[in-house]
Design a protein around this motif. Structure first.
Motif, PDB file in Angstrom:
ATOM      1  N   UNK A 277      22.813  14.744   1.964  1.00 30.46           N
ATOM      2  CA  UNK A 277      23.871  14.655   0.966  1.00 30.46           C
ATOM      3  C   UNK A 277      23.246  14.608  -0.428  1.00 30.46           C
ATOM      4  N   UNK A 278      23.716  15.487  -1.329  1.00 31.80           N
ATOM      5  CA  UNK A 278      23.284  15.471  -2.728  1.00 31.80           C
ATOM      6  C   UNK A 278      24.512  15.176  -3.581  1.00 31.80           C
ATOM      7  N   UNK A 279      24.477  14.084  -4.318  1.00 29.17           N
ATOM      8  CA  UNK A 279      25.638  13.666  -5.109  1.00 29.17           C
ATOM      9  C   UNK A 279      25.747  14.511  -6.378  1.00 29.17           C
ATOM     10  N   UNK A 280      26.934  15.064  -6.603  1.00 28.40           N
ATOM     11  CA  UNK A 280      27.189  15.769  -7.850  1.00 28.40           C
ATOM     12  C   UNK A 280      27.914  14.849  -8.841  1.00 28.40           C
ATOM     13  N   UNK A 281      28.993  14.223  -8.362  1.00 32.28           N
ATOM     14  CA  UNK A 281      29.749  13.276  -9.193  1.00 32.28           C
ATOM     15  C   UNK A 281      30.130  12.076  -8.349  1.00 32.28           C
ATOM     16  N   UNK A 282      30.208  10.900  -8.987  1.00 26.30           N
ATOM     17  CA  UNK A 282      30.644   9.706  -8.287  1.00 26.30           C
ATOM     18  C   UNK A 282      29.483   8.823  -7.840  1.00 26.30           C
ATOM     19  N   UNK A 283      29.832   7.773  -7.100  1.00 33.34           N
ATOM     20  CA  UNK A 283      28.842   6.793  -6.651  1.00 33.34           C
ATOM     21  C   UNK A 283      28.991   6.537  -5.154  1.00 33.34           C
ATOM     22  N   UNK A 284      27.856   6.425  -4.472  1.00 32.06           N
ATOM     23  CA  UNK A 284      27.834   6.180  -3.030  1.00 32.06           C
ATOM     24  C   UNK A 284      27.056   4.892  -2.749  1.00 32.06           C
ATOM     25  N   UNK A 285      27.613   4.018  -1.890  1.00 29.63           N
ATOM     26  CA  UNK A 285      26.913   2.817  -1.430  1.00 29.63           C
ATOM     27  C   UNK A 285      26.161   3.141  -0.144  1.00 29.63           C
ATOM     28  N   UNK A 321      22.158  -1.785   0.612  1.00 29.76           N
ATOM     29  CA  UNK A 321      20.750  -1.498   0.303  1.00 29.76           C
ATOM     30  C   UNK A 321      20.588  -0.866  -1.069  1.00 29.76           C
ATOM     31  N   UNK A 322      21.462   0.088  -1.385  1.00 30.11           N
ATOM     32  CA  UNK A 322      21.307   0.814  -2.650  1.00 30.11           C
ATOM     33  C   UNK A 322      22.642   1.400  -3.075  1.00 30.11           C
ATOM     34  N   UNK A 323      22.664   1.819  -4.323  1.00 27.37           N
ATOM     35  CA  UNK A 323      23.812   2.535  -4.864  1.00 27.37           C
ATOM     36  C   UNK A 323      23.261   3.796  -5.525  1.00 27.37           C
ATOM     37  N   UNK A 324      23.768   4.961  -5.151  1.00 29.75           N
ATOM     38  CA  UNK A 324      23.232   6.216  -5.677  1.00 29.75           C
ATOM     39  C   UNK A 324      24.321   6.987  -6.423  1.00 29.75           C
ATOM     40  N   UNK A 325      23.869   7.811  -7.367  1.00 34.75           N
ATOM     41  CA  UNK A 325      24.800   8.584  -8.193  1.00 34.75           C
ATOM     42  C   UNK A 325      24.372  10.028  -8.335  1.00 34.75           C
ATOM     43  N   UNK A 326      24.768  10.667  -9.445  1.00 30.90           N
ATOM     44  CA  UNK A 326      24.553  12.094  -9.651  1.00 30.90           C
ATOM     45  C   UNK A 326      23.092  12.503  -9.467  1.00 30.90           C
ATOM     46  N   UNK A 327      22.875  13.574  -8.688  1.00 30.74           N
ATOM     47  CA  UNK A 327      21.568  14.166  -8.378  1.00 30.74           C
ATOM     48  C   UNK A 327      20.729  13.311  -7.423  1.00 30.74           C
ATOM     49  N   UNK A 328      21.278  12.199  -6.927  1.00 33.91           N
ATOM     50  CA  UNK A 328      20.569  11.411  -5.917  1.00 33.91           C
ATOM     51  C   UNK A 328      20.847  11.978  -4.520  1.00 33.91           C
ATOM     52  N   UNK A 329      19.960  11.618  -3.572  1.00 33.04           N
ATOM     53  CA  UNK A 329      20.030  12.154  -2.213  1.00 33.04           C
ATOM     54  C   UNK A 329      20.272  11.043  -1.201  1.00 33.04           C
ATOM     55  N   UNK A 330      20.896  11.422  -0.111  1.00 31.18           N
ATOM     56  CA  UNK A 330      21.001  10.534   1.051  1.00 31.18           C
ATOM     57  C   UNK A 330      20.755  11.378   2.304  1.00 31.18           C
TER      58      UNK A 330
END
Length: 358
Positions: A277-285, A321-330
């Motif tokens: 998963x590559x985040x474009x917009x928004x926030x993922x827990x 564990x973490x919070x990721x946003x734009x351009x971050x990977x999961x």
């Protein structure tokens, strides 16, 4: 006479081009349809017969241009298009220019060149050899043949268009890949053989304005524009900064965009690991689920417990564990380690737009 006077008054450049064509041997190189197309597209006001004739000729000269479009879209394009003749080595548009038109090669060929920062200065604009073109305009990318369109990638849906990222140069009727002469009509070959007339040294390009392109053709190229956006997105990511452009393009083809509402589970822990998963917009827990347990020391005289801050869900403890946003990977860890299952879960903490790379 009044008709030709008005034509000269309204379109002097077109008339000069027509005079050049029809007063030299180049007239012999243009079939009647091409001459008619020049005349019809140069009219400021076109009647229904003119529009139908333009559509008919374009369907023959460039079948893909109007294919699948509604009648109203075909009519609007026919009403607003015009032809331009480019002699060999003429520049159609140059890298860095603002986009104004969408182009279709009706006769001849054009070549595309792109320069990097290493080619920031011109070598000799009068050097029209292949090597000279490369020195002036950068790496040769491809050749556009008769009937093919180009110029769409600079246009964006929000109308904040990108500058041209390449230079397009007319080859005339020459195929630079095979060093052969291109014929738009079979009679050209007969004329060249029988009368020894040099092949035409120009290409003819149909131009459609930005406004008409955006209204009638943009959605048709949606996949191309999505790919362009994906490539741009990947190039901005630190993970892909050292990737070759060709590899980035290949990755973009495997990316699918998805939208997740707030609170939805994007990837569950233990789920099959088959995408990143590559985040474009928004926030993922990013959460880790673990069983509630007490760890005891190996020292029998002392005991200790390990506690984690998290939410109790039945027999499980969910730890953020973490919070990721734009351009971050999961999911990258699982992909690199060839893990068959996701070791953590990803939950949308806001509405999220993301790319899935499979």
């Amino acid at each position: 006479q009044l008709k030709y006077y008005l034509l000269c008054l309204c379109y002097p450049t077109v008339v000069i081009r027509l005079i050049m064509l029809w007063s030299t041997s180049e007239e012999l190189m243009m079939d009647e349809d091409m001459k008619q197309l020049f005349e019809l597209t140069s009219k400021q006001k076109k009647n229904e017969d003119d529009v139908d004739a333009i559509i008919s000729i374009l369907q023959e000269k460039s079948p893909l241009l109007l294919d699948g479009l509604s009648i109203s879209s075909q009519h609007r394009i026919a009403q607003n298009c015009h032809l331009t003749m480019y002699y060999k080595d003429d520049i159609v548009f140059q890298q860095g220019e603002e986009p104004h038109s969408y182009y279709t090669v009706i006769y001849g060929t054009v070549s595309i060149y792109a320069k990097s920062d290493k080619h920031s200065t011109y070598y000799d604009v009068n050097d029209t050899t292949i090597d000279g073109r490369i020195k002036n305009y950068g790496q040769y990318l491809t050749q556009i043949m008769t009937g093919t369109s180009f110029g769409e990638l600079s246009f964006n849906e929000d109308c904040k268009h990108s500058k041209r990222n390449a230079t397009v140069i007319s080859n005339g009727c020459q195929d630079l890949n095979n060093v052969q002469i291109i014929s738009g009509a079979h009679e050209y070959d007969d004329i060249n053989v029988q009368e020894k007339i040099p092949p035409p040294n120009f290409s003819i390009i149909l131009m459609i304005s930005e406004e008409v392109y955006m209204a009638e053709l943009y959605k048709r190229h949606e996949f191309k524009h999505q790919t362009k956006n994906k490539i741009s997105f990947l190039e901005q990511s630190i993970l892909f900064q050292n990737f070759a452009y060709d590899d980035i393009v290949k990755i973009s083809y495997s990316m699918k965009k998805k939208v997740f509402s707030e609170g939805s589970i994007i990837s569950a822990q233990g789920q099959r690991s088959d995408f990143v998963v590559v985040v474009q917009k928004g926030t993922i827990l990013i959460n880790q689920k673990m069983m509630k347990s007490t760890k005891r020391s190996t020292n029998s005289n002392s005991a200790s417990t390990t506690t984690f801050a998290g939410k109790d869900i039945g027999n499980e403890l969910v730890v953020e564990i973490a919070k990721i946003g734009s351009h971050d990977f999961f999911g990258l860890v699982e992909a690199v380690t060839n893990s068959k299952k996701m070791k953590r879960e990803a939950v949308a903490s806001t509405d999220v737009e993301a790319y899935l790379i499979q």
